[in-house]
Design a protein around this motif. Structure first.
Motif, PDB file in Angstrom:
ATOM      1  N   GLY D 195      37.059  40.540 -32.593  1.00  0.00           N
ATOM      2  CA  GLY D 195      35.862  39.736 -32.847  1.00  0.00           C
ATOM      3  C   GLY D 195      34.921  40.448 -33.804  1.00  0.00           C
ATOM      4  N   HIS D 199      34.280  38.717 -37.361  1.00  0.00           N
ATOM      5  CA  HIS D 199      33.145  37.804 -37.183  1.00  0.00           C
ATOM      6  C   HIS D 199      32.492  37.369 -38.486  1.00  0.00           C
ATOM      7  N   VAL D 253      34.307  34.197 -32.870  1.00  0.00           N
ATOM      8  CA  VAL D 253      33.636  34.033 -34.158  1.00  0.00           C
ATOM      9  C   VAL D 253      32.618  32.894 -34.092  1.00  0.00           C
ATOM     10  N   HIS D 256      29.215  33.753 -32.274  1.00  0.00           N
ATOM     11  CA  HIS D 256      28.566  35.062 -32.397  1.00  0.00           C
ATOM     12  C   HIS D 256      27.113  35.020 -32.840  1.00  0.00           C
ATOM     13  N   SER D 264      25.493  28.703 -34.204  1.00  0.00           N
ATOM     14  CA  SER D 264      26.715  28.706 -33.405  1.00  0.00           C
ATOM     15  C   SER D 264      26.776  27.413 -32.603  1.00  0.00           C
ATOM     16  N   ASP D 280      26.122  42.810 -32.802  1.00  0.00           N
ATOM     17  CA  ASP D 280      25.765  42.354 -34.142  1.00  0.00           C
ATOM     18  C   ASP D 280      24.255  42.502 -34.360  1.00  0.00           C
TER      19      ASP D 280
END
Lengths: 319, 319, 319, 319, 319, 319
Positions: D195, D199, D253, D256, D264, D280
């Motif tokens: 991931g 991502h 993905v 995220h 998202s 992230d």
């Protein structure tokens, strides 16, 4: 609100384990069926001192017609505790007889002062309005709706939700408006007093009446604000009044909820409209808080108050 | 909107480097002072084909009075590029003379069809309204505001913001309303057509006029929705009409912005009111999008469109 | 939706006090225990005309296995009122026998037209798509998912939640799309029609099937929008199609919920995508409103409609 | 980011009053016209150490073509202060000659480590992925986009917006992911590492390139999340991989950004997806905060940081 | 949390149909009345392995006093299924006798490590704080609240809601903080460690205690954040410490909820405060997710998790 | 606020075209550079009657040091109109000489009454507080911060942003609090008066001083609410006071912004705290509205008022 804290022996004062034998008003009636299939009725019964949920376990077919909302009954039974609240198990129940000395007005809570006293307190404010256009429109509309205005509640629940609650609320707001206008002399008293008096008069169309109050279709579809703004326009036309006062008075009513999300399509754009919004809020909240705190013990919190963002309020242990 | 894409040689069609000599209407005029202290004027000049920012660098005291908004001028100058947009450096400018064959209506964009044609297209819809109460109120109000209704824009900017833009918008909505009512026959055409026709008529009070349009004080304080809801009430009273149709027609207008935050104190509670809200949106957005996309090149995005949540729209490279 | 307002004698047409003897489909089954400790089952039973909650008071251990969701039963019992809604007290219940002439499709509501008729109405729209890339992708994907696309519902509840509801919704949207494209000729019909046809095809992966519909794990984790956008990419690759059409078609599907909060990671940036969003909304809302209003009496409001911001809609007393 | 705090004498280290004579890259170029009508150019010039706004007051027609973004120039001039920021008044400027020993990569900031070093640090993480399906998809996609993945920035501004910024960000996230996975051993490292690696790979399609980075049309219309989710689907098909791993990797993905409002369409529904979102964020914010605080003096606040809700951060006086 | 997944035979491990005979702690007790009017009690009973709802159908008056929350009972009965969850029908119940070898600490879940072990792990972090002012304040406050800090839960529900849950949470956060500080060396470890240790110490005033935890009035009226910020101020005064460290440490605690809406009147304005907020979130969420996923089957979703925006999380079928 | 509407000839009373020769205070000073490269300074100059933007076109290097904020200058120049606001073109400017009879306090606006008069009005309220704990804490804190409390503004802008503005605001709120407490006798005057007096005292730490007011670092990092809640805790400890009064007084201050989003980590949970929030709002808004309306003409709207949701207010044409 009369009844809260008074000495009268009513349903609001009984405790678990006590036996009841009272005239009461049916506020709500629902038919049910137990998990084993036998019919029963749930009644909300009230008198001036409060209300209680009551169960009639051995309900017959004919009971449903006999025990309708807004009818008076004589009820005997026992108070017990059900999930932290009082409940009444009905032992005997019958409709009140026509010759019994009891009427609906004896059983619904109402303002502490009589509607006549309240109206007498309101009247001088009208005559303090010096602008003739504003005064005439205010008088015209009060006259037109006087009968309902004297007895309607200000809401179906939450605050001033009793007979003459609307008038009680308006008079209380006028007292506060007067105090504020004295401290901030730049406020225009004519607009402020007329705004206070008229702001909720549309409720006499929006709501169904003083008892068992629900919303009317026109109330749902237009709302008391729009209804009253219309009435000001029609009053002005009827009285041959033109000019800025009409628009400003309409704006006072239109904006008194303060925000679009709360039902005012325009936010206040007059200093007096801004203050009207605050006065309305303070008086409604004091009414709700006094009621909720009167039920709480010192050192404890009230139950959650939905119209106050679901907050609980604390009752201090000292005075 | 007439002018977009037409062949006429107007200010909207000039390119950088070209010399201009045209009658134009002053849309806006602002006085400025350069960083070195000398006075100048910034004018927004328009004709049917568009508008341009123009600089009059050697402004004199008397120029301010001479070059007021909504007056016609004869202007010479050069078009150059300033931060990606055209700008006009004025070389010569003078007020139009009374005997010159030019008038405001020659210089403002307007609907593609004439107001007479549009009104002719609108009329049959009124006669398709079969409920007499709804029809009578609609006709009464159209008659009362006919003159302004024929020439007002639908807004000060964004969509249908030109002479007769309001009528243009309403007729386009009626066409769409008819198509939808045919596909969903449960819709009540009377309510839908009357709602479409009346929904924005309050703009003739809310706005100042067809040219150089701004909000009136009553427009700011009450808004076109409240104004029109009032007018329906007064029309019904004048015509002696009572009953549900009046309230429902008021609700159509009251709720057509769809949400409290968008200025409707009640959300739609009639199927036809819900659909009216959609029709209004579709037509306004098609108008904005067609205009914005006509200025973009294939394979590129439009500029940010504020009333469309600041989105940019893409113009495909194929057709 | 077939069944609403039809004359067939089904569970949706029985009144309190009537005796029932019908084949019905078990939609839901839950085991319970009375407050006195005896086991019972609550079943939701349905046929084409509606559904009803039913109580089987004398539940045995074996009943739980016998009466599973999605199985057909023959049920006898009495309808009575429970908290304002009909409830069935079961007197007799047994599984349908293999040789009895009844099948699931006889017991679930479905679109008014047959799936064949609907598909026949859809086909010409595909051939009106003149851009070969857009047409080929659309045909490829329809072909690939044809079987499920013909029978799936458009949702698990709220709107078009019946067998072939998805196809019914799409065909209705195509009719509306055609009408709008005729009124606004700048719209690209290829993108609009392909967008309408494909926008919800991902539901055949997101949902479990035409009956007893629930979300699949992939449906929960990705959603029908992402699923379909993927499929367009793979179809294009399979067909060797490159170029803007692929991205624009993906964008049509990606943005059709209109806002991030509603599940579209990109808001519409194509005129056709904006219109697709409106067409989807109008058709879904008309479906919900027609259904809700068919259950309300003139002069009354529907129940609160959750997917319409919990609004109640009014049914006028006149037509 | 290399350059910040390094000793090299570049444009980021000059002070007001100093004379400059440097090769620089034109990042942006805009034509202007002074209030008195003479043309000038505003250039944003950069080297590895920072950027500066520069004014070329005596701009000629040919200058516009000569000084385009992404071209290298030799510039002489004086640094002075303009509204609290440095500005360069250009005295001399000319395009770099082909034979001069300077190239774009010498003038743009980049990750502190070389792309080769970073990639070498990344590789072992791939081989720690034990699930063969997840590993194969990850390797396939990295291989496919390797060239761009090594040089692209992670964003056009705000964080890791420099050459190889994407790779730098991913490697830093892997380090953090490893530390967290060791502390919370229930986390599935395969999903987490894959991931993290994948991502943002969609950025190599969403963005235009490593220098002068802007959004591509496909980037605007679909976004890097949707692009990458598509690519995973296609990779899986290409590799003949089916099963839950594909959907879960897509979900990693897809979710995220953490919320619908942030792009998202599904919120994280896997423990590893929730943690990916945090990793992230932490890495992006540390990058932004280190950069902003490196410019602030102890005892002072940074400027407002837009992507951090416009907050200002305080730099303590002690270490 | 100890108990989850351990082998001990406790209430959390019984299945429908099994007979129970256990010491358990009464977590909650409510009196009820059946629809036929007979009294019963609903108890929530717990031991280290979980909790269960239990019904005592033949409740007597004296039972209410006998079976109070936080008392230990010996209970026999049968486990059966009620609406998908286990329920216990009580056959026998009596208070534990003083001489029976069972105490509350045997029946409440607690951290996996002992409080002594946890505290031993925490101590070195204090001594890694090199700034003497920060270290002294941290030690002073830990010493002052040591007794409660060792046993309190971190919350009344959702995460770390068990004996020593607060200490468990803090130690876990310190481990994560250390890992992050090593990866991002610009972080000030003194502020970060002190912030982690102190951030929730105010809970020992906000909450009532380690068992049967509720909010205290001061907890409701001020909240643990304000309480701790006060304590830092008073500690500094007591210790004669002045200067920036005091304000920064207060800010760490004040801002650790991250946003005003979440109870922090100031958002983080220190890099370390921003990171503290993330560390707190990651650790709390991992705790909630591990617990929820331990109850779900592979291939299924957890129940909706209210403090995680009501999301459901998926448990993969592979490891 | 003194100065508004007074007769004194100050900068606020000059009109376009008039020549100025005055002592003024430099409120702000910024260096600039014209588009042709020559340096200039923009000064904001003020006296008691208002402020004006002034341009010093021929700025020299030494001017920057000479004309610093908070210094007094003698200025001559001409007032002209720049974009609808007055601007001063400076012809002569020099620092005031030490022996010239002018000081900062002569040039900054201040409350209409002197700080001594205001404090004299405040004192009796303290002695009306009958609860000894509440009274002692209030007196202690007032005494501790007396000097600053007498001269600080209540804010850096928007309302009561002048010397002694804080005291002016508090005294005005006390008058309103007294009027409300008389109308709603259930209010606890001790809490209300102490809450009013203390609610903003934290501003003497949050802000830098009475003139040229900015936020201090501690003000930014903690805020005046947290600062004051701390001080109440420390005062109580110092005075040896324990008990509910301390927590309630802290809650009054803590919650007076009314909502989390507005900086109160706890919403009001005391009736008196709710009312304190309203009193604070009414007084602040009346101050802003009176000031804004004093600048508007009858029949016109004020400029947009940012702290009042950017609304414009209308000034009626009648009184």
């Amino acid at each position: 609100m009369k009844g809260i804290g008074t000495e009268m022996k009513g349903i609001g004062t009984y405790k678990t384990g006590e036996r009841v034998d009272l005239f009461m008003l049916i506020k709500q009636a629902t038919k049910g069926i137990t998990t084993t299939g036998s019919p029963f009725m749930t009644l909300i019964l009230q008198d001036k001192t409060g209300d209680i949920e009551a169960k009639l376990w051995d309900a017959k077919e004919e009971h449903e017609k006999m025990f309708q909302p807004a009818s008076i009954v004589r009820v005997g039974g026992d108070v017990h505790d059900y999930r932290g609240r009082n409940q009444l198990r009905i032992k005997s129940i019958r409709p009140a007889k026509p010759d019994e000395p009891i009427q609906i007005s004896d059983l619904v809570p109402s303002a502490e002062k009589s509607k006549e006293e309240l109206y007498e307190e309101l009247s001088p404010y009208i005559f303090e309005i010096t602008n003739p256009n504003i005064q005439r429109i205010t008088r015209y509309l009060l006259k037109q709706h006087r009968e309902a205005f004297l007895v309607y509640p200000a809401a179906t629940k939450n605050h001033h939700d009793y007979v003459s609650g609307l008038l009680d609320h308006v008079v209380s707001m006028l007292r506060l408006g007067k105090a504020i206008a004295e401290l901030y002399p730049s406020l225009n008293k004519d607009l402020l007093y007329a705004g206070i008096i008229l702001h909720d008069v549309g409720k006499v169309v929006e709501l169904s009446g003083p008892v068992g109050t629900v919303y009317t279709p026109a109330g749902n579809l237009l709302g008391h604000i729009t209804i009253m703004v219309n009435e000001i326009a029609m009053a002005a036309k009827e009285l041959g009044i033109e000019g800025e006062e009409v628009v400003l008075l309409q704006h006072m009513v239109l904006s008194h909820h303060g925000k679009e999300e709360w039902g005012s399509p325009k936010r206040p754009m007059l200093k007096e409209a801004e203050i009207l919004h605050y006065i309305d809020n303070i008086d409604a909240k004091m009414n709700m808080l006094n009621r909720a705190l009167s039920k709480a013990e010192p050192g404890e919190f009230t139950e959650r108050l939905f119209p106050l963002d679901n907050r609980q309020f604390y009752k201090p242990t000292f005075e």
